[in-house]
Design an enzyme around this catalytic site. Structure first.
Site, PDB file in Angstrom:
ATOM      1  N   HIS A   1      60.770  11.321  79.109  1.00 42.53           N
ATOM      2  CA  HIS A   1      60.696   9.640  79.260  1.00 42.53           C
ATOM      3  C   HIS A   1      59.791   8.961  78.839  1.00 42.53           C
ATOM      4  O   HIS A   1      59.703   7.664  78.177  1.00 42.53           O
ATOM      5  CB  HIS A   1      60.606   9.427  80.758  1.00 42.53           C
TER       6      HIS A   1
ATOM      7  N   CYS B   1      39.670  18.071  84.162  1.00 40.77           N
ATOM      8  CA  CYS B   1      38.497  17.226  84.720  1.00 40.77           C
ATOM      9  C   CYS B   1      38.666  18.033  86.082  1.00 40.77           C
ATOM     10  O   CYS B   1      39.494  18.620  86.462  1.00 40.77           O
ATOM     11  CB  CYS B   1      38.098  15.950  84.698  1.00 40.77           C
TER      12      CYS B   1
ATOM     13  N   ASP C   1      35.652  18.519  81.012  1.00 39.42           N
ATOM     14  CA  ASP C   1      34.288  18.379  81.631  1.00 39.42           C
ATOM     15  C   ASP C   1      33.720  19.557  82.386  1.00 39.42           C
ATOM     16  O   ASP C   1      34.453  20.607  82.443  1.00 39.42           O
ATOM     17  CB  ASP C   1      34.010  16.951  82.247  1.00 39.42           C
TER      18      ASP C   1
ATOM     19  N   HIS D   1      64.277   4.911  76.161  1.00 41.70           N
ATOM     20  CA  HIS D   1      62.656   4.973  76.515  1.00 41.70           C
ATOM     21  C   HIS D   1      62.048   4.251  75.273  1.00 41.70           C
ATOM     22  O   HIS D   1      60.759   4.009  75.468  1.00 41.70           O
ATOM     23  CB  HIS D   1      62.362   6.437  76.655  1.00 41.70           C
TER      24      HIS D   1
ATOM     25  N   THR E   1      40.150  16.574  88.840  1.00 43.22           N
ATOM     26  CA  THR E   1      41.263  15.868  89.279  1.00 43.22           C
ATOM     27  C   THR E   1      42.181  15.622  88.213  1.00 43.22           C
ATOM     28  O   THR E   1      43.422  15.536  88.763  1.00 43.22           O
ATOM     29  CB  THR E   1      40.993  14.589  90.034  1.00 43.22           C
TER      30      THR E   1
END
Ligand code: RB5
Length: 151
Positions: free
Chosen positions: A100, A67, A10, A135, A69
């Site tokens: 994982h 973005c 963004d 996994h 964060t």
């Protein structure tokens, strides 16, 4: 080994995405940049969705979303049943989420990480294979019944 990477961001993520794109292309990776391409305010789910569709369509591709964060991008991307997205702050998280979680989208916060640390994390993300084994059972439980399984 070169990878096919799909990038988007963004407005807040634009400077970091551009820096990552330049470096990843210089390292020989095939980079598809799905925007945004300027500083005009946009909505991060729209750009997360673009990358999710690409990665789901061609699972040999890996996604990178940026973005402010990384969190909004990861929330948006993880709503797609074929996507396992992780916000990365360092190469340890990058290694473990590939090994994982078989993560196929790496998310970064342009306001929370530097370019060099993000690049180290992406390089580790690309270099680390999924471990499989125990996994597989856990990944199979991520999607609700009736949802499309992970690619
Ligand atoms: C945009 O201001 C910001 O909210 C967005 O980039 C992101 O950080 C959301 O999670």
């Amino acid at each position: 080994m070169p990878f096919s990477l799909v990038l988007a961001c963004d407005h807040a993520g634009l400077p970091l995405k551009q820096a990552l794109r330049t470096a990843l292309e210089a390292e020989g990776h095939d980079v598809l940049d799905l925007g945004t391409h300027d500083a005009q305010s946009v909505d991060y789910p729209d750009f997360a969705y673009r990358v999710c569709v690409e990665v789901a369509t061609n699972p040999t591709q890996l996604g990178v979303l940026v973005c402010g964060t990384g969190i909004g991008m990861a929330i948006a991307a993880n709503r797609h049943p074929a996507i396992r997205a992780a916000v990365l702050h360092d190469s340890t998280e990058a290694r473990l989420t590939r090994a994982h979680n078989n993560a196929n989208v790496a998310c970064f916060g342009a306001r929370t990480i530097g370019v060099e640390t993000a690049l180290d994390a992406i390089r580790t993300f690309l270099a680390t294979p999924y471990e499989g084994g125990r996994h597989d059972r856990r990944l199979a439980k991520l999607n609700p019944p009736g949802a499309q399984p992970p690619a």
